[in-house]
Design a protein around this motif. Structure first.
Motif, PDB file in Angstrom:
ATOM      1  N   ARG A  99       9.848  25.856  28.870  1.00 29.35           N
ATOM      2  CA  ARG A  99      10.644  26.631  27.908  1.00 29.35           C
ATOM      3  C   ARG A  99      11.948  27.139  28.544  1.00 29.35           C
ATOM      4  O   ARG A  99      12.982  27.165  27.898  1.00 29.35           O
ATOM      5  CB  ARG A  99       9.833  27.798  27.363  1.00 29.35           C
ATOM      6  N   LYS A 100      11.885  27.545  29.798  1.00 28.97           N
ATOM      7  CA  LYS A 100      13.062  28.084  30.484  1.00 28.97           C
ATOM      8  C   LYS A 100      14.082  26.999  30.826  1.00 28.97           C
ATOM      9  O   LYS A 100      15.275  27.281  30.916  1.00 28.97           O
ATOM     10  CB  LYS A 100      12.641  28.789  31.785  1.00 28.97           C
ATOM     11  N   TYR A 101      13.587  25.803  31.075  1.00 33.32           N
ATOM     12  CA  TYR A 101      14.440  24.699  31.513  1.00 33.32           C
ATOM     13  C   TYR A 101      14.318  23.506  30.560  1.00 33.32           C
ATOM     14  O   TYR A 101      13.753  22.468  30.929  1.00 33.32           O
ATOM     15  CB  TYR A 101      14.068  24.271  32.931  1.00 33.32           C
ATOM     16  N   PRO A 102      14.849  23.637  29.344  1.00 40.29           N
ATOM     17  CA  PRO A 102      14.775  22.499  28.415  1.00 40.29           C
ATOM     18  C   PRO A 102      15.544  21.301  28.985  1.00 40.29           C
ATOM     19  O   PRO A 102      16.603  21.465  29.599  1.00 40.29           O
ATOM     20  CB  PRO A 102      15.420  23.031  27.140  1.00 40.29           C
ATOM     21  N   VAL A 103      14.987  20.128  28.788  1.00 35.36           N
ATOM     22  CA  VAL A 103      15.545  18.904  29.363  1.00 35.36           C
ATOM     23  C   VAL A 103      17.018  18.754  29.030  1.00 35.36           C
ATOM     24  O   VAL A 103      17.832  18.442  29.908  1.00 35.36           O
ATOM     25  CB  VAL A 103      14.753  17.660  28.888  1.00 35.36           C
ATOM     26  N   GLU A 104      17.380  19.002  27.797  1.00 34.61           N
ATOM     27  CA  GLU A 104      18.772  18.768  27.376  1.00 34.61           C
ATOM     28  C   GLU A 104      19.771  19.662  28.116  1.00 34.61           C
ATOM     29  O   GLU A 104      20.941  19.327  28.228  1.00 34.61           O
ATOM     30  CB  GLU A 104      18.921  18.924  25.853  1.00 34.61           C
ATOM     31  N   ARG A 105      19.328  20.782  28.653  1.00 35.20           N
ATOM     32  CA  ARG A 105      20.243  21.664  29.397  1.00 35.20           C
ATOM     33  C   ARG A 105      20.029  21.592  30.907  1.00 35.20           C
ATOM     34  O   ARG A 105      20.948  21.857  31.673  1.00 35.20           O
ATOM     35  CB  ARG A 105      20.060  23.110  28.931  1.00 35.20           C
ATOM     36  N   ALA A 106      18.839  21.239  31.338  1.00 30.63           N
ATOM     37  CA  ALA A 106      18.522  21.312  32.759  1.00 30.63           C
ATOM     38  C   ALA A 106      18.601  19.975  33.493  1.00 30.63           C
ATOM     39  O   ALA A 106      18.685  19.965  34.718  1.00 30.63           O
ATOM     40  CB  ALA A 106      17.123  21.896  32.934  1.00 30.63           C
ATOM     41  N   ARG A 107      18.610  18.883  32.771  1.00 31.96           N
ATOM     42  CA  ARG A 107      18.572  17.562  33.417  1.00 31.96           C
ATOM     43  C   ARG A 107      19.751  17.394  34.377  1.00 31.96           C
ATOM     44  O   ARG A 107      20.905  17.560  34.010  1.00 31.96           O
ATOM     45  CB  ARG A 107      18.588  16.467  32.374  1.00 31.96           C
ATOM     46  N   GLY A 108      19.433  17.077  35.649  1.00 28.97           N
ATOM     47  CA  GLY A 108      20.460  16.828  36.652  1.00 28.97           C
ATOM     48  C   GLY A 108      21.190  18.081  37.115  1.00 28.97           C
ATOM     49  O   GLY A 108      22.219  17.997  37.765  1.00 28.97           O
ATOM     50  N   ASN A 109      20.653  19.252  36.791  1.00 29.04           N
ATOM     51  CA  ASN A 109      21.324  20.515  37.074  1.00 29.04           C
ATOM     52  C   ASN A 109      20.380  21.389  37.900  1.00 29.04           C
ATOM     53  O   ASN A 109      19.227  21.577  37.526  1.00 29.04           O
ATOM     54  CB  ASN A 109      21.656  21.194  35.741  1.00 29.04           C
ATOM     55  N   SER A 110      20.856  21.970  38.972  1.00 27.11           N
ATOM     56  CA  SER A 110      19.994  22.792  39.825  1.00 27.11           C
ATOM     57  C   SER A 110      20.185  24.283  39.593  1.00 27.11           C
ATOM     58  O   SER A 110      19.608  25.085  40.310  1.00 27.11           O
ATOM     59  CB  SER A 110      20.269  22.481  41.302  1.00 27.11           C
ATOM     60  N   ARG A 111      20.947  24.660  38.573  1.00 22.79           N
ATOM     61  CA  ARG A 111      21.176  26.077  38.316  1.00 22.79           C
ATOM     62  C   ARG A 111      19.922  26.750  37.769  1.00 22.79           C
ATOM     63  O   ARG A 111      19.083  26.134  37.130  1.00 22.79           O
ATOM     64  CB  ARG A 111      22.299  26.257  37.297  1.00 22.79           C
ATOM     65  N   LYS A 112      19.847  28.053  38.003  1.00 16.12           N
ATOM     66  CA  LYS A 112      18.751  28.854  37.478  1.00 16.12           C
ATOM     67  C   LYS A 112      18.858  28.893  35.963  1.00 16.12           C
ATOM     68  O   LYS A 112      19.942  28.818  35.385  1.00 16.12           O
ATOM     69  CB  LYS A 112      18.823  30.272  38.066  1.00 16.12           C
ATOM     70  N   TYR A 113      17.723  29.061  35.301  1.00 21.19           N
ATOM     71  CA  TYR A 113      17.678  29.041  33.840  1.00 21.19           C
ATOM     72  C   TYR A 113      18.623  30.047  33.198  1.00 21.19           C
ATOM     73  O   TYR A 113      19.135  29.821  32.106  1.00 21.19           O
ATOM     74  CB  TYR A 113      16.254  29.247  33.326  1.00 21.19           C
ATOM     75  N   THR A 114      18.897  31.148  33.860  1.00 21.10           N
ATOM     76  CA  THR A 114      19.805  32.156  33.302  1.00 21.10           C
ATOM     77  C   THR A 114      21.252  31.693  33.330  1.00 21.10           C
ATOM     78  O   THR A 114      22.115  32.319  32.711  1.00 21.10           O
ATOM     79  CB  THR A 114      19.693  33.482  34.079  1.00 21.10           C
TER      80      THR A 114
END
Length: 116
Positions: A99-114
Motif C-alpha cells: 500500500r505504501k509503495y504502489p508499483v506505478e509510483r515506486a517502480r525503479g525508485n528508491s525514495r521513501k514512500y513519503t
C-alpha cells in the motif's frame, strides 16, 4: 510458523533448556543479540564495493551463511518468546508495504514512500 520454522524453534527450545539459558533470554537480551549478529553480518560487507558484494568468494559466502544462521536463530527465539509468528508478521508487513509503495509510483525508485 511453517513446519521448518517450528522444527527450528523446537530445536532452539531444547538447546536453550539443556544449557539452562532461558533465564538469560529476555526479549531485551535477544533483541540486543539480534542486532549484534546483524552487525557481524554487515561487517563482512563493510569495505566491499557493490560489485564485490554480489560476487563473494566461497569463504565469504560461508561466513555470511554462519552470520545469517545466527540472525535467524535469535529472530526465531525472540519471536517464540513473544508469541509472534515471523512469517505472518512478514506477510502483514508486505501488505502494508504494498500500500505504501504502489508499483506505478515506486517502480525503479528508491525514495521513501513519503517522497514518492
Amino acid at each position: 510458523m511453517n513446519n521448518d520454522l517450528h522444527g527450528l524453534r523446537n530445536s532452539l527450545r531444547s538447546f536453550v533448556a539443556a544449557r539452562d539459558w532461558a533465564q538469560f533470554h529476555s526479549p531485551k537480551s535477544l533483541a540486543c543479540s539480534l542486532v549484534i549478529e546483524s552487525g557481524e553480518l554487515l561487517e563482512i560487507f563493510q569495505w566491499l564495493t557493490d560489485a564485490q558484494s554480489r560476487t563473494l568468494t566461497d569463504e565469504q559466502r560461508q561466513a555470511v551463511a554462519m552470520e545469517v544462521g545466527d540472525v535467524l536463530i535469535y529472530l526465531v527465539e525472540f519471536c517464540d518468546l513473544l508469541g509472534i509468528d515471523p512469517l505472518q508478521a512478514a506477510r502483514e508487513k508486505l501488505a502494508v508495504n504494498e500500500r505504501k509503495y504502489p508499483v506505478e509510483r515506486a517502480r525503479g525508485n528508491s525514495r521513501k514512500y513519503t517522497q514518492l
